[in-house]
Write a protein that holds these residues in place. Structure first.
Motif, PDB file in Angstrom:
ATOM      1  N   GLY A 214      -0.428 -15.284   0.095  1.00  0.00           N
ATOM      2  CA  GLY A 214      -0.447 -16.227   1.202  1.00  0.00           C
ATOM      3  C   GLY A 214       0.468 -15.818   2.327  1.00  0.00           C
ATOM      4  O   GLY A 214       0.241 -16.169   3.499  1.00  0.00           O
ATOM      5  N   TRP A 215       1.519 -15.026   2.011  1.00  0.00           N
ATOM      6  CA  TRP A 215       2.462 -14.594   3.039  1.00  0.00           C
ATOM      7  C   TRP A 215       1.804 -13.670   4.058  1.00  0.00           C
ATOM      8  O   TRP A 215       2.344 -13.473   5.151  1.00  0.00           O
ATOM      9  CB  TRP A 215       3.655 -13.890   2.406  1.00  0.00           C
ATOM     10  CG  TRP A 215       4.419 -14.759   1.456  1.00  0.00           C
ATOM     11  CD1 TRP A 215       4.582 -14.571   0.120  1.00  0.00           C
ATOM     12  CD2 TRP A 215       5.124 -15.976   1.772  1.00  0.00           C
ATOM     13  NE1 TRP A 215       5.339 -15.588  -0.427  1.00  0.00           N
ATOM     14  CE2 TRP A 215       5.687 -16.460   0.568  1.00  0.00           C
ATOM     15  CE3 TRP A 215       5.326 -16.694   2.955  1.00  0.00           C
ATOM     16  CZ2 TRP A 215       6.437 -17.637   0.520  1.00  0.00           C
ATOM     17  CZ3 TRP A 215       6.074 -17.860   2.902  1.00  0.00           C
ATOM     18  CH2 TRP A 215       6.621 -18.322   1.691  1.00  0.00           C
ATOM     19  N   MET A 216       0.651 -13.109   3.730  1.00  0.00           N
ATOM     20  CA  MET A 216      -0.045 -12.246   4.673  1.00  0.00           C
ATOM     21  C   MET A 216      -0.428 -12.985   5.945  1.00  0.00           C
ATOM     22  O   MET A 216      -0.757 -12.373   6.961  1.00  0.00           O
ATOM     23  CB  MET A 216      -1.317 -11.675   4.052  1.00  0.00           C
ATOM     24  CG  MET A 216      -1.125 -10.826   2.818  1.00  0.00           C
ATOM     25  SD  MET A 216      -0.053  -9.414   3.071  1.00  0.00           S
ATOM     26  CE  MET A 216       1.465 -10.043   2.394  1.00  0.00           C
ATOM     27  N   ALA A 217      -0.409 -14.329   5.902  1.00  0.00           N
ATOM     28  CA  ALA A 217      -0.828 -15.114   7.061  1.00  0.00           C
ATOM     29  C   ALA A 217       0.041 -14.849   8.283  1.00  0.00           C
ATOM     30  O   ALA A 217      -0.435 -14.895   9.413  1.00  0.00           O
ATOM     31  CB  ALA A 217      -0.812 -16.602   6.719  1.00  0.00           C
ATOM     32  N   ILE A 218       1.344 -14.593   8.088  1.00  0.00           N
ATOM     33  CA  ILE A 218       2.198 -14.434   9.269  1.00  0.00           C
ATOM     34  C   ILE A 218       3.209 -13.298   9.181  1.00  0.00           C
ATOM     35  O   ILE A 218       3.750 -12.881  10.197  1.00  0.00           O
ATOM     36  CB  ILE A 218       2.978 -15.726   9.584  1.00  0.00           C
ATOM     37  CG1 ILE A 218       3.941 -16.074   8.450  1.00  0.00           C
ATOM     38  CG2 ILE A 218       2.058 -16.873   9.906  1.00  0.00           C
ATOM     39  CD1 ILE A 218       4.949 -17.149   8.818  1.00  0.00           C
ATOM     40  N   ARG A 219       3.499 -12.781   8.008  1.00  0.00           N
ATOM     41  CA  ARG A 219       4.673 -11.921   7.906  1.00  0.00           C
ATOM     42  C   ARG A 219       4.397 -10.429   8.102  1.00  0.00           C
ATOM     43  O   ARG A 219       5.281  -9.613   8.000  1.00  0.00           O
ATOM     44  CB  ARG A 219       5.380 -12.176   6.573  1.00  0.00           C
ATOM     45  CG  ARG A 219       5.879 -13.620   6.523  1.00  0.00           C
ATOM     46  CD  ARG A 219       6.930 -13.822   5.477  1.00  0.00           C
ATOM     47  NE  ARG A 219       7.385 -15.204   5.474  1.00  0.00           N
ATOM     48  CZ  ARG A 219       8.350 -15.667   4.702  1.00  0.00           C
ATOM     49  NH1 ARG A 219       8.965 -14.863   3.873  1.00  0.00           N
ATOM     50  NH2 ARG A 219       8.704 -16.925   4.740  1.00  0.00           N
ATOM     51  N   GLY A 220       3.134 -10.106   8.378  1.00  0.00           N
ATOM     52  CA  GLY A 220       2.808  -8.763   8.821  1.00  0.00           C
ATOM     53  C   GLY A 220       3.219  -7.650   7.881  1.00  0.00           C
ATOM     54  O   GLY A 220       3.314  -7.802   6.681  1.00  0.00           O
ATOM     55  N   ALA A 221       3.441  -6.478   8.475  1.00  0.00           N
ATOM     56  CA  ALA A 221       3.661  -5.264   7.697  1.00  0.00           C
ATOM     57  C   ALA A 221       4.897  -5.352   6.813  1.00  0.00           C
ATOM     58  O   ALA A 221       4.913  -4.817   5.705  1.00  0.00           O
ATOM     59  CB  ALA A 221       3.775  -4.063   8.622  1.00  0.00           C
ATOM     60  N   LYS A 222       5.943  -6.005   7.288  1.00  0.00           N
ATOM     61  CA  LYS A 222       7.168  -6.088   6.483  1.00  0.00           C
ATOM     62  C   LYS A 222       6.894  -6.803   5.175  1.00  0.00           C
ATOM     63  O   LYS A 222       7.285  -6.348   4.098  1.00  0.00           O
ATOM     64  CB  LYS A 222       8.266  -6.815   7.265  1.00  0.00           C
ATOM     65  CG  LYS A 222       9.580  -6.927   6.494  1.00  0.00           C
ATOM     66  CD  LYS A 222      10.645  -7.614   7.332  1.00  0.00           C
ATOM     67  CE  LYS A 222      11.947  -7.735   6.539  1.00  0.00           C
ATOM     68  NZ  LYS A 222      12.987  -8.445   7.307  1.00  0.00           N
ATOM     69  N   ARG A 223       6.219  -7.979   5.247  1.00  0.00           N
ATOM     70  CA  ARG A 223       5.938  -8.735   4.029  1.00  0.00           C
ATOM     71  C   ARG A 223       4.909  -8.004   3.178  1.00  0.00           C
ATOM     72  O   ARG A 223       4.889  -8.121   1.963  1.00  0.00           O
ATOM     73  CB  ARG A 223       5.452 -10.138   4.411  1.00  0.00           C
ATOM     74  CG  ARG A 223       5.300 -11.071   3.227  1.00  0.00           C
ATOM     75  CD  ARG A 223       6.653 -11.396   2.598  1.00  0.00           C
ATOM     76  NE  ARG A 223       6.482 -11.962   1.277  1.00  0.00           N
ATOM     77  CZ  ARG A 223       7.467 -12.504   0.578  1.00  0.00           C
ATOM     78  NH1 ARG A 223       8.676 -12.540   1.058  1.00  0.00           N
ATOM     79  NH2 ARG A 223       7.250 -13.005  -0.610  1.00  0.00           N
ATOM     80  N   ARG A 224       4.014  -7.271   3.812  1.00  0.00           N
ATOM     81  CA  ARG A 224       2.977  -6.562   3.070  1.00  0.00           C
ATOM     82  C   ARG A 224       3.500  -5.294   2.415  1.00  0.00           C
ATOM     83  O   ARG A 224       2.756  -4.568   1.787  1.00  0.00           O
ATOM     84  CB  ARG A 224       1.830  -6.179   4.004  1.00  0.00           C
ATOM     85  CG  ARG A 224       0.976  -7.358   4.413  1.00  0.00           C
ATOM     86  CD  ARG A 224      -0.262  -6.887   5.122  1.00  0.00           C
ATOM     87  NE  ARG A 224       0.008  -6.599   6.523  1.00  0.00           N
ATOM     88  CZ  ARG A 224      -0.470  -5.563   7.176  1.00  0.00           C
ATOM     89  NH1 ARG A 224      -1.213  -4.683   6.556  1.00  0.00           N
ATOM     90  NH2 ARG A 224      -0.198  -5.382   8.436  1.00  0.00           N
ATOM     91  N   ARG A 225       4.798  -5.011   2.604  1.00  0.00           N
ATOM     92  CA  ARG A 225       5.376  -3.793   2.049  1.00  0.00           C
ATOM     93  C   ARG A 225       4.606  -2.564   2.512  1.00  0.00           C
ATOM     94  O   ARG A 225       4.306  -1.659   1.738  1.00  0.00           O
ATOM     95  CB  ARG A 225       5.408  -3.862   0.524  1.00  0.00           C
ATOM     96  CG  ARG A 225       6.140  -5.090   0.000  1.00  0.00           C
ATOM     97  CD  ARG A 225       6.273  -5.037  -1.503  1.00  0.00           C
ATOM     98  NE  ARG A 225       6.798  -6.287  -2.017  1.00  0.00           N
ATOM     99  CZ  ARG A 225       7.085  -6.513  -3.285  1.00  0.00           C
ATOM    100  NH1 ARG A 225       6.904  -5.559  -4.171  1.00  0.00           N
ATOM    101  NH2 ARG A 225       7.550  -7.670  -3.683  1.00  0.00           N
ATOM    102  N   ALA A 226       4.255  -2.575   3.809  1.00  0.00           N
ATOM    103  CA  ALA A 226       3.564  -1.446   4.437  1.00  0.00           C
ATOM    104  C   ALA A 226       2.195  -1.184   3.831  1.00  0.00           C
ATOM    105  O   ALA A 226       1.720  -0.046   3.793  1.00  0.00           O
ATOM    106  CB  ALA A 226       4.423  -0.183   4.390  1.00  0.00           C
ATOM    107  N   ALA A 227       1.526  -2.226   3.368  1.00  0.00           N
ATOM    108  CA  ALA A 227       0.176  -2.078   2.822  1.00  0.00           C
ATOM    109  C   ALA A 227      -0.808  -1.700   3.916  1.00  0.00           C
ATOM    110  O   ALA A 227      -0.621  -2.025   5.093  1.00  0.00           O
ATOM    111  CB  ALA A 227      -0.261  -3.377   2.146  1.00  0.00           C
ATOM    112  N   ASP A 228      -1.880  -1.026   3.529  1.00  0.00           N
ATOM    113  CA  ASP A 228      -2.943  -0.712   4.476  1.00  0.00           C
ATOM    114  C   ASP A 228      -3.724  -1.958   4.857  1.00  0.00           C
ATOM    115  O   ASP A 228      -4.200  -2.084   5.987  1.00  0.00           O
ATOM    116  CB  ASP A 228      -3.889   0.331   3.873  1.00  0.00           C
ATOM    117  CG  ASP A 228      -3.176   1.630   3.549  1.00  0.00           C
ATOM    118  OD1 ASP A 228      -2.595   2.219   4.482  1.00  0.00           O
ATOM    119  OD2 ASP A 228      -3.170   2.027   2.365  1.00  0.00           O
ATOM    120  N   ARG A 229      -3.903  -2.856   3.888  1.00  0.00           N
ATOM    121  CA  ARG A 229      -4.609  -4.109   4.142  1.00  0.00           C
ATOM    122  C   ARG A 229      -3.841  -5.268   3.527  1.00  0.00           C
ATOM    123  O   ARG A 229      -3.307  -5.147   2.427  1.00  0.00           O
ATOM    124  CB  ARG A 229      -6.018  -4.069   3.529  1.00  0.00           C
ATOM    125  CG  ARG A 229      -6.983  -3.132   4.209  1.00  0.00           C
ATOM    126  CD  ARG A 229      -7.364  -3.633   5.611  1.00  0.00           C
ATOM    127  NE  ARG A 229      -7.926  -4.969   5.581  1.00  0.00           N
ATOM    128  CZ  ARG A 229      -9.234  -5.234   5.426  1.00  0.00           C
ATOM    129  NH1 ARG A 229     -10.084  -4.226   5.269  1.00  0.00           N
ATOM    130  NH2 ARG A 229      -9.679  -6.464   5.427  1.00  0.00           N
TER     131      ARG A 229
END
Length: 371
Positions: free
Chosen positions: A258-273
């Motif tokens: 759910g954090w993908m909604a706003i936290r971008g690349a930092k929260r995604r741990r540099a994920a591609d998607r």
């Protein structure tokens, strides 16, 4: 003289003095009622555990040889005159809300919950009560989930494109809940599903409990990289950036949260998607769930507690913020200090270890872990 509340917030957890039990305690106690098997709600060290029967094998896998009683949804257990029953929370397989009643006073401890039917967890069921203890992990208006069918269309299209381009596909979600939800919604006509050891161990525990899951294949040191490239890898958060994951290069790495909604690349741990997929209720889900209980008072345990408490009071609820040690499922799967489940004490190239004073009106005073 006012009657003592049926449930209290203490330094060990949510306590029922009349029944002499705790709900999701974080310090060792004699009698613990567990909402679900995530590490921030099911701690090691209690003398006796009570949980839903679909949590049985995962709890035994994660916590070892514990004294565990399990019940079905709606089944009643009595403790010193207090009626205890479990109702679906919709968070993960086996998750439950705990209904507690004594002399006409009814409390419900929700644990973690989501209101969307994910097709694998028993759907959330509102329970009427006087007092409702709720999470608010995503208690901000920005968090509004899209239907999961739309999310999984995106996941499957991404996977299909990776296969066509000869790139391995790695998708990350925590081992209990998110991984099974992903598994059950993948388009298996594209290829096989390969699993990290901790996810496969969790799958095996659920299968022992009678849960039907789509087929998976555990990754071992002998697993062919060429075959993996034709399929998809389910991995836990702790595998991100490790040698285990780098062995799949070239790969495309997706993160479900759910954090993908706003936290971008930092929260995604540099994920591609990043795929916005949560096992917690969104803003509308929280409000509708709380409203459906008909409660007189609501207590918010973790998430955006301060701002969500203010909002609920503004729209007519009697809401209170309480600080507990409940938090982010994903973070705690990576950092729990509980003993490693059997078979996870040592790493192999393809088996990375992954484990799974502000007060309430009634004396809660814990510094919490807000997600």
């Amino acid at each position: 003289m006012a009657r003592k509340p049926l449930l209290e917030f203490t330094d060990k957890g949510i306590y029922c003095d009349q029944g002499r039990f705790y709900v999701d305690p974080w310090k060792p106690v004699d009698d613990a009622i567990i909402t679900h098997a995530h590490a921030d709600h099911a701690y090691w060290g209690h003398k006796h555990y009570l949980a839903h029967h679909l949590s049985r094998e995962v709890l035994l896998y994660r916590l070892g040889d514990i004294q565990l009683q399990t019940v079905a949804y709606g089944e009643t257990v009595m403790k010193n005159g207090v009626s205890i029953s479990l109702y679906p929370a919709g968070h993960v397989i086996g998750s439950a809300q705990i209904r507690v009643e004594y002399q006409g006073e009814v409390w419900v401890v929700s644990g973690d919950y989501k209101t969307e039917d994910d097709g694998i967890s028993t759907s959330f069921e509102p329970v009427k009560c006087h007092h409702f203890i709720s999470e608010c992990t995503f208690g901000m208006p920005v968090y509004q989930w899209k239907p999961q069918a739309q999310i999984f269309d995106d996941v499957n299209n991404w996977w299909r494109n990776n296969v066509n381009n000869g790139v391995a596909t790695v998708i990350v979600g925590y081992s209990l809940g998110k991984s099974q939800r992903i598994l059950q919604n993948l388009d298996l006509s594209i290829g096989k599903v390969y699993t990290h050891g901790v996810i496969e161990n969790t799958n095996e525990a659920l299968r022992r409990n009678g849960v039907t899951l789509n087929p998976t294949e555990r990754i071992t040191i002998d697993t062919s990289k060429d075959e993996i490239r034709k399929g998809i890898v389910l991995a836990p958060p702790s595998s991100v950036g490790t040698p285990w994951m780098r062995k799949f290069q070239p790969y495309s790495f997706g993160y479900c949260s759910g954090w993908m909604a706003i936290r971008g690349a930092k929260r995604r741990r540099a994920a591609d998607r990043g795929f916005v997929l949560s096992d917690h209720a969104d803003w509308d889900g929280l409000i509708s769930a709380i409203d459906a209980t008909g409660c007189e008072k609501v207590y918010l345990t973790h998430g955006y507690t301060a701002s969500f408490t203010r909002y609920l009071n503004e729209i007519g609820f009697d809401a209170y913020e309480v600080h507990t040690l409940y938090g982010d499922d994903e973070a705690l799967e990576d950092t729990t200090t509980q003993p490693a489940p059997k078979g996870e004490e040592f790493n192999t190239p393809f088996n990375n270890n992954d484990q799974d004073k502000k007060g309430s009106p009634f004396g809660g005073y814990l510094e919490g872990v807000d997600s």
